[in-house]
Design a protein around this motif. Structure first.
Motif, short mmCIF file in Angstrom:
data_model
loop_
_atom_site.label_atom_id
_atom_site.label_comp_id
_atom_site.label_asym_id
_atom_site.label_seq_id
_atom_site.Cartn_x
_atom_site.Cartn_y
_atom_site.Cartn_z
N ARG A 7 0.83 -1.20 0.00
CA ARG A 7 0.00 0.00 0.00
C ARG A 7 0.87 1.26 0.00
O ARG A 7 0.56 2.22 -0.68
N THR A 8 1.96 1.25 0.74
CA THR A 8 2.82 2.44 0.79
C THR A 8 3.41 2.75 -0.58
O THR A 8 3.51 3.91 -0.96
N LYS A 9 3.77 1.72 -1.34
CA LYS A 9 4.31 1.96 -2.69
C LYS A 9 3.23 2.50 -3.62
O LYS A 9 3.49 3.40 -4.42
N ARG A 10 2.03 1.96 -3.52
CA ARG A 10 0.93 2.45 -4.38
C ARG A 10 0.59 3.90 -4.04
O ARG A 10 0.38 4.71 -4.94
N GLN A 16 3.22 10.77 -6.31
CA GLN A 16 4.17 11.26 -7.31
C GLN A 16 3.43 11.84 -8.52
O GLN A 16 3.74 12.92 -9.00
N ARG A 17 2.43 11.11 -9.01
CA ARG A 17 1.66 11.59 -10.17
C ARG A 17 0.93 12.90 -9.85
O ARG A 17 0.99 13.86 -10.62
N VAL A 37 9.63 15.61 -10.14
CA VAL A 37 9.44 14.72 -9.00
C VAL A 37 9.91 13.33 -9.43
O VAL A 37 9.28 12.68 -10.26
N ASN A 38 11.05 12.90 -8.88
CA ASN A 38 11.64 11.62 -9.29
C ASN A 38 11.01 10.43 -8.58
O ASN A 38 10.77 9.39 -9.19
N GLU A 39 10.79 10.57 -7.28
CA GLU A 39 10.28 9.44 -6.51
C GLU A 39 9.65 9.96 -5.23
O GLU A 39 10.00 11.03 -4.74
N VAL A 40 8.72 9.19 -4.70
CA VAL A 40 8.10 9.50 -3.42
C VAL A 40 8.14 8.24 -2.57
O VAL A 40 7.67 7.19 -2.99
N LYS A 50 8.59 11.29 1.77
CA LYS A 50 9.85 11.89 1.35
C LYS A 50 9.81 12.02 -0.17
O LYS A 50 9.69 11.02 -0.88
N VAL A 51 9.86 13.26 -0.65
CA VAL A 51 9.72 13.54 -2.07
C VAL A 51 11.10 13.91 -2.62
O VAL A 51 11.70 14.91 -2.20
N PHE A 52 11.59 13.12 -3.56
CA PHE A 52 12.88 13.37 -4.19
C PHE A 52 12.65 14.17 -5.47
O PHE A 52 11.91 13.74 -6.35
N VAL A 53 13.29 15.34 -5.55
CA VAL A 53 13.10 16.24 -6.67
C VAL A 53 14.44 16.60 -7.31
O VAL A 53 15.48 16.56 -6.66
#
Length: 137
Positions: A7-10, A16-17, A37-40, A50-53
């Motif tokens: 669920r956390t990945k979904r 991210q979207r 936005v590369n990954e969340v 944690k949002v990687f930008v």
């Protein structure tokens, strides 16, 4: 049987979207420029994201200013995301600069430079290698 995606990945993928859409359409701040936005990564309790930008400009001072602007705008971005997503608790957003893209580009340019130097040396010394690096007859 374990699920293929937790669920956390979904939730991270959905965040991210939606974050990309919010950044592109609703955030009007001149300090930001082009943000990707590369990954969340969402924590297990879904309390933090944690949002990687990355930014179009890779100058260290500019990156620092843009990251500070994002951190300042985080509460507003969180509110915009909460209106778009149907989550019981909206995770607190923490922005982090992702230098992996910049490092990848730098590594690729170094490899290209070394290959060009090797090709130039091979032509100068006439080693007779073809483009695959194999010796000819």
């Amino acid at each position: 049987m374990a699920r293929e995606f937790s669920r956390t990945k979904r939730v991270g993928q959905q965040l991210q979207r939606e974050l990309a859409m919010v950044m592109m359409r609703e955030i009007r701040d001149d300090r930001l420029g082009m943000v990707t936005v590369n990954e969340v990564e969402v924590s297990r309790d879904m309390g933090y994201a944690k949002v990687f930008v990355t930014f179009l400009n890779d100058d260290a001072d500019e990156v620092k200013k843009q990251l500070e602007a994002l951190i300042e705008l985080a509460p507003m971005i969180r509110t915009l995301l909460a209106s778009r997503l149907k989550l019981r608790v909206m995770p607190e957003i923490r922005f982090q600069y992702d230098k992996s893209l910049v490092e990848g580009i730098r590594m690729a340019s170094l490899v290209s430079k070394v290959r060009a130097e090797d090709d130039a040396k091979a032509e100068k010394h006439g080693t007779g290698e073809d483009e695959n690096g194999e010796a000819g007859e």
